[in-house]
Motif scaffolding. Structure first.
Motif, PDB file in Angstrom:
ATOM      1  N   HIS A  19       0.977  -1.284  -0.242  1.00 30.00           N
ATOM      2  CA  HIS A  19       0.086  -0.028   0.064  1.00 30.00           C
ATOM      3  C   HIS A  19       1.000   1.263  -0.061  1.00 30.00           C
ATOM      4  CE1 HIS A  19      -2.560   3.307   1.931  1.00 30.00           C
ATOM      5  NE2 HIS A  19      -3.412   2.647   0.954  1.00 30.00           N
ATOM      6  N   ASP A  20       0.511   2.087  -1.012  1.00 32.34           N
ATOM      7  CA  ASP A  20       1.235   3.233  -1.184  1.00 32.34           C
ATOM      8  C   ASP A  20       0.603   4.458  -0.531  1.00 32.34           C
ATOM      9  OD1 ASP A  20       2.533   5.786  -1.800  1.00 32.34           O
ATOM     10  OD2 ASP A  20       3.341   5.036  -3.702  1.00 32.34           O
ATOM     11  N   LYS A  21       1.298   4.620   1.112  1.00 32.16           N
ATOM     12  CA  LYS A  21       0.358   5.744   1.757  1.00 32.16           C
ATOM     13  C   LYS A  21       0.369   7.120   0.880  1.00 32.16           C
ATOM     14  CE  LYS A  21       1.503   3.590   6.067  1.00 32.16           C
ATOM     15  NZ  LYS A  21       2.186   3.587   7.133  1.00 32.16           N
ATOM     16  N   GLU A  22       1.130   7.609   0.004  1.00 32.64           N
ATOM     17  CA  GLU A  22       1.347   8.786  -0.699  1.00 32.64           C
ATOM     18  C   GLU A  22       0.283   8.922  -1.634  1.00 32.64           C
ATOM     19  OE1 GLU A  22       5.071  10.066  -1.942  1.00 32.64           O
ATOM     20  OE2 GLU A  22       5.975   9.729  -0.111  1.00 32.64           O
ATOM     21  N   ASP A  23       0.029   8.023  -2.344  1.00 32.43           N
ATOM     22  CA  ASP A  23      -1.046   8.204  -3.540  1.00 32.43           C
ATOM     23  C   ASP A  23      -2.065   7.133  -3.268  1.00 32.43           C
ATOM     24  OD1 ASP A  23      -0.051   5.693  -4.373  1.00 32.43           O
ATOM     25  OD2 ASP A  23       0.852   6.442  -6.385  1.00 32.43           O
ATOM     26  N   GLY A  24      -2.224   6.528  -2.199  1.00 35.99           N
ATOM     27  CA  GLY A  24      -3.168   5.567  -1.978  1.00 35.99           C
ATOM     28  C   GLY A  24      -3.413   4.195  -2.603  1.00 35.99           C
ATOM     29  N   GLN A  25      -2.335   3.983  -3.578  1.00 38.72           N
ATOM     30  CA  GLN A  25      -2.535   2.925  -4.381  1.00 38.72           C
ATOM     31  C   GLN A  25      -2.299   1.435  -3.712  1.00 38.72           C
ATOM     32  OE1 GLN A  25       0.121   3.138  -7.885  1.00 38.72           O
ATOM     33  NE2 GLN A  25      -1.264   4.666  -8.859  1.00 38.72           N
ATOM     34  N   LEU A  26      -2.932   0.301  -4.103  1.00 38.04           N
ATOM     35  CA  LEU A  26      -2.635  -0.702  -3.424  1.00 38.04           C
ATOM     36  C   LEU A  26      -2.221  -1.600  -4.548  1.00 38.04           C
ATOM     37  CD1 LEU A  26      -3.189  -2.580  -1.062  1.00 38.04           C
ATOM     38  CD2 LEU A  26      -5.429  -3.129  -1.995  1.00 38.04           C
ATOM     39  N   ASN A  27      -0.948  -2.246  -4.515  1.00 37.47           N
ATOM     40  CA  ASN A  27      -0.351  -2.972  -5.519  1.00 37.47           C
ATOM     41  C   ASN A  27      -0.316  -4.417  -5.011  1.00 37.47           C
ATOM     42  OD1 ASN A  27       0.863  -0.917  -7.162  1.00 37.47           O
ATOM     43  ND2 ASN A  27       1.726  -0.320  -5.380  1.00 37.47           N
ATOM     44  N   ILE A  28      -0.818  -5.194  -5.687  1.00 38.82           N
ATOM     45  CA  ILE A  28      -0.994  -6.800  -5.723  1.00 38.82           C
ATOM     46  C   ILE A  28      -0.113  -7.498  -6.615  1.00 38.82           C
ATOM     47  CG2 ILE A  28      -2.554  -8.615  -5.469  1.00 38.82           C
ATOM     48  CD1 ILE A  28      -4.606  -6.756  -4.756  1.00 38.82           C
ATOM     49  N   ASN A  29       0.753  -8.224  -6.271  1.00 40.69           N
ATOM     50  CA  ASN A  29       1.657  -8.997  -7.127  1.00 40.69           C
ATOM     51  C   ASN A  29       1.962 -10.256  -6.789  1.00 40.69           C
ATOM     52  OD1 ASN A  29       2.384  -6.547  -9.106  1.00 40.69           O
ATOM     53  ND2 ASN A  29       3.360  -5.994  -7.065  1.00 40.69           N
ATOM     54  N   PRO A  30       2.067 -11.157  -7.722  1.00 41.32           N
ATOM     55  CA  PRO A  30       2.533 -12.403  -7.454  1.00 41.32           C
ATOM     56  C   PRO A  30       3.706 -12.666  -6.586  1.00 41.32           C
ATOM     57  CG  PRO A  30       2.422 -12.387  -9.847  1.00 41.32           C
ATOM     58  CD  PRO A  30       1.941 -10.928  -9.351  1.00 41.32           C
ATOM     59  N   LYS A  31       3.699 -13.450  -5.723  1.00 39.57           N
ATOM     60  CA  LYS A  31       5.037 -13.551  -5.008  1.00 39.57           C
ATOM     61  C   LYS A  31       5.611 -14.777  -5.313  1.00 39.57           C
ATOM     62  CE  LYS A  31       6.887 -14.301  -0.383  1.00 39.57           C
ATOM     63  NZ  LYS A  31       6.474 -14.828   0.836  1.00 39.57           N
ATOM     64  N   SER A  32       7.076 -14.890  -5.366  1.00 40.77           N
ATOM     65  CA  SER A  32       7.782 -16.164  -5.799  1.00 40.77           C
ATOM     66  C   SER A  32       7.918 -16.948  -4.521  1.00 40.77           C
ATOM     67  CB  SER A  32       9.023 -15.903  -6.429  1.00 40.77           C
ATOM     68  OG  SER A  32       9.056 -15.023  -7.586  1.00 40.77           O
ATOM     69  N   VAL A  33       7.644 -18.086  -4.473  1.00 39.89           N
ATOM     70  CA  VAL A  33       7.976 -18.993  -3.702  1.00 39.89           C
ATOM     71  C   VAL A  33       9.080 -20.247  -3.818  1.00 39.89           C
ATOM     72  CG1 VAL A  33       5.850 -18.311  -2.179  1.00 39.89           C
ATOM     73  CG2 VAL A  33       5.685 -20.165  -4.033  1.00 39.89           C
ATOM     74  N   THR A  34       9.739 -20.854  -3.012  1.00 45.41           N
ATOM     75  CA  THR A  34      10.453 -21.952  -3.604  1.00 45.41           C
ATOM     76  C   THR A  34       9.563 -23.205  -3.043  1.00 45.41           C
ATOM     77  OG1 THR A  34      11.250 -22.057  -0.801  1.00 45.41           O
ATOM     78  CG2 THR A  34      12.538 -20.584  -2.721  1.00 45.41           C
ATOM     79  N   LEU A  35      10.135 -24.269  -3.376  1.00 48.39           N
ATOM     80  CA  LEU A  35       9.291 -25.650  -3.130  1.00 48.39           C
ATOM     81  C   LEU A  35       9.478 -25.884  -1.769  1.00 48.39           C
ATOM     82  CD1 LEU A  35       8.074 -28.145  -4.092  1.00 48.39           C
ATOM     83  CD2 LEU A  35      10.187 -29.039  -4.747  1.00 48.39           C
ATOM     84  N   ASP A  36      10.539 -25.631  -1.128  1.00 45.80           N
ATOM     85  CA  ASP A  36      10.391 -25.914   0.290  1.00 45.80           C
ATOM     86  C   ASP A  36       9.706 -25.065   0.957  1.00 45.80           C
ATOM     87  OD1 ASP A  36      12.705 -27.541   0.159  1.00 45.80           O
ATOM     88  OD2 ASP A  36      14.226 -26.067   0.378  1.00 45.80           O
ATOM     89  N   GLU A  37       9.366 -23.823   0.680  1.00 44.57           N
ATOM     90  CA  GLU A  37       8.267 -23.213   1.457  1.00 44.57           C
ATOM     91  C   GLU A  37       7.018 -23.704   1.208  1.00 44.57           C
ATOM     92  OE1 GLU A  37       6.717 -18.426   1.567  1.00 44.57           O
ATOM     93  OE2 GLU A  37       8.450 -18.986   0.291  1.00 44.57           O
ATOM     94  N   ILE A  38       6.642 -24.207  -0.093  1.00 44.41           N
ATOM     95  CA  ILE A  38       5.316 -24.638  -0.312  1.00 44.41           C
ATOM     96  C   ILE A  38       5.244 -25.959   0.549  1.00 44.41           C
ATOM     97  CG2 ILE A  38       3.884 -25.754  -2.040  1.00 44.41           C
ATOM     98  CD1 ILE A  38       5.046 -23.823  -4.062  1.00 44.41           C
TER      99      ILE A  38
END
Length: 59
Positions: free
Chosen positions: A16-35
């Motif tokens: 969340h960008d507090k200055e312009d109020g934008q909410l950015n949603i992006n895919p997150k890279s995860v490792t096999l170990d994390e999954i």
């Protein structure tokens, strides 16, 4: 201000960008170990029977 309801499946990173109020949603890279770390005795399924051989499989 309007609102919207969305359904997101998968692992995401939200910023969340507090200055312009934008909410950015992006895919997150995860490792096999994390999954694999998400698997617990409470959420793992039992063995599933898929029937007998259908070709040249060796069981």
């Amino acid at each position: 201000m309007s609102s919207i309801r969305i359904r997101i499946e998968g692992v995401i990173h939200v910023r969340h960008d507090k200055e312009d109020g934008q909410l950015n949603i992006n895919p997150k890279s995860v490792t096999l170990d994390e999954i694999l770390s998400w698997i617990t005795p409470d959420n793992i399924h039992h063995e599933v029977s898929t029937g007998g051989q259908q070709g040249r499989e060796v069981w």
